[in-house]
Design a protein around this motif. Structure first.
Motif, PDB file in Angstrom:
ATOM      1  N   TYR A 295      39.587  29.442 117.317  1.00  0.00           N
ATOM      2  CA  TYR A 295      39.118  29.264 115.968  1.00  0.00           C
ATOM      3  C   TYR A 295      40.373  28.729 115.069  1.00  0.00           C
ATOM      4  N   GLU A 296      39.965  28.127 113.965  1.00  0.00           N
ATOM      5  CA  GLU A 296      40.865  27.672 112.846  1.00  0.00           C
ATOM      6  C   GLU A 296      40.646  28.492 111.412  1.00  0.00           C
ATOM      7  N   LEU A 297      41.499  29.336 110.914  1.00  0.00           N
ATOM      8  CA  LEU A 297      41.368  29.822 109.515  1.00  0.00           C
ATOM      9  C   LEU A 297      41.775  28.691 108.560  1.00  0.00           C
ATOM     10  N   ILE A 298      40.988  28.785 107.709  1.00  0.00           N
ATOM     11  CA  ILE A 298      41.011  27.749 106.442  1.00  0.00           C
ATOM     12  C   ILE A 298      40.972  28.561 105.137  1.00  0.00           C
ATOM     13  N   SER A 299      42.125  28.261 104.374  1.00  0.00           N
ATOM     14  CA  SER A 299      42.200  28.880 103.082  1.00  0.00           C
ATOM     15  C   SER A 299      40.992  28.202 102.250  1.00  0.00           C
ATOM     16  N   ILE A 300      40.301  29.093 101.192  1.00  0.00           N
ATOM     17  CA  ILE A 300      39.477  28.748 100.322  1.00  0.00           C
ATOM     18  C   ILE A 300      39.773  28.906  98.914  1.00  0.00           C
ATOM     19  N   ASN A 301      41.095  28.569  98.608  1.00  0.00           N
ATOM     20  CA  ASN A 301      41.824  29.260  97.232  1.00  0.00           C
ATOM     21  C   ASN A 301      41.082  28.466  96.117  1.00  0.00           C
TER      22      ASN A 301
END
Length: 57
Positions: A51-57
């Motif tokens: 998986y790849e965690l992506i930031s959703i700031n």
């Protein structure tokens, strides 16, 4: 069809294990064979554990 179930569970466990001072939760997970689910999902081909965690700031 793409399955994300395994990746979601794997990411959740990885985040738990990455937290400092979290030995009580880790002991609880391991004492109840909580990681067995990941192995079973992998064996049943219910997704990919990557998986790849992506930031959703």
């Amino acid at each position: 069809m793409v399955y994300y179930l395994l990746a979601i569970d794997q990411a959740s466990i990885d985040l738990v294990y990455a937290q400092p001072n979290n030995q009580d939760l880790v002991k609880r997970i391991e004492s109840r064979h909580g990681l067995h689910q990941l192995t079973a999902m992998r064996d049943l081909k219910m997704g990919n554990p990557q998986y790849e965690l992506i930031s959703i700031n």
